[in-house]
Design a protein around this motif. Structure first.
Motif, PDB file in Angstrom:
ATOM      1  N   THR A   1     -11.771  30.817  31.290  1.00  0.00           N
ATOM      2  CA  THR A   1     -11.790  31.379  29.944  1.00  0.00           C
ATOM      3  C   THR A   1     -10.414  31.928  29.587  1.00  0.00           C
ATOM      4  N   THR A   2     -10.223  32.211  28.315  1.00  0.00           N
ATOM      5  CA  THR A   2      -9.024  32.896  27.831  1.00  0.00           C
ATOM      6  C   THR A   2      -9.478  34.215  27.227  1.00  0.00           C
TER       7      THR A   2
ATOM      8  N   GLU B   1     -18.807  23.517  28.231  1.00  0.00           N
ATOM      9  CA  GLU B   1     -18.968  24.886  27.733  1.00  0.00           C
ATOM     10  C   GLU B   1     -20.132  25.528  28.463  1.00  0.00           C
TER      11      GLU B   1
ATOM     12  N   ASN C   1      -4.705  29.429  22.906  1.00  0.00           N
ATOM     13  CA  ASN C   1      -6.117  29.292  23.289  1.00  0.00           C
ATOM     14  C   ASN C   1      -6.672  27.946  22.846  1.00  0.00           C
TER      15      ASN C   1
ATOM     16  N   ASP D   1      -8.290  25.118  25.235  1.00  0.00           N
ATOM     17  CA  ASP D   1      -9.600  24.521  24.949  1.00  0.00           C
ATOM     18  C   ASP D   1      -9.509  22.995  24.936  1.00  0.00           C
TER      19      ASP D   1
ATOM     20  N   TYR E   1     -17.552  33.532  31.225  1.00  0.00           N
ATOM     21  CA  TYR E   1     -16.525  32.497  31.155  1.00  0.00           C
ATOM     22  C   TYR E   1     -16.957  31.440  30.148  1.00  0.00           C
ATOM     23  N   LYS E   2     -16.000  30.897  29.403  1.00  0.00           N
ATOM     24  CA  LYS E   2     -16.318  29.942  28.344  1.00  0.00           C
ATOM     25  C   LYS E   2     -16.594  28.533  28.873  1.00  0.00           C
ATOM     26  N   TYR E   3     -15.893  28.118  29.927  1.00  0.00           N
ATOM     27  CA  TYR E   3     -15.993  26.750  30.441  1.00  0.00           C
ATOM     28  C   TYR E   3     -16.287  26.742  31.936  1.00  0.00           C
TER      29      TYR E   3
END
Length: 112
Positions: A45-46, A25, A11, A15, A31-33
């Motif tokens: 995302t992971t 971000e 992860n 990133d 979703y993270k990104y």
């Protein structure tokens, strides 16, 4: 079976790759990104690290129709044409990262 530490390391590499490629971000839809691509906005995302044989990166295009047009020559088989999901799942973390980097580098919108 990959350990939690191996998934944490994976992860972190994802990133780092996403930041290098210019992803921002976000928190959109969990979703993270997000990354601007030739196929429109891609959310990435992971999952939380866990013991598992499979490494995953979850991606979804906001505009599945545009993604289908852009991806028609490659990687279109992974695209869900209705939801825009374009996920990566692999037992080999290095192989997944390499493929992800190649695909995202080809797809990203150049900022120059």
């Amino acid at each position: 079976m990959a350990t939690i530490k191996q998934h944490e390391a994976f992860n972190k590499k994802v990133d780092k790759l996403l930041r290098v490629l210019g992803a921002k971000e976000t928190g959109k839809y969990g979703y993270k990104y997000s990354l601007d691509t030739k196929a429109g906005l891609l959310l990435i995302t992971t999952h939380e690290p866990m013991k598992s044989d499979i490494f995953s990166v979850y991606c979804r295009f906001e505009n599945p129709g545009k993604a289908k047009e852009v991806l028609s020559k490659w990687e279109n088989d992974r695209l869900n044409p209705y939801s825009g999901k374009w996920n990566y799942h692999q037992r080999d973390a290095g192989y997944l990262l390499g493929g992800l980097e190649i695909n995202l580098t080809d797809l990203k919108v150049n900022s120059n």
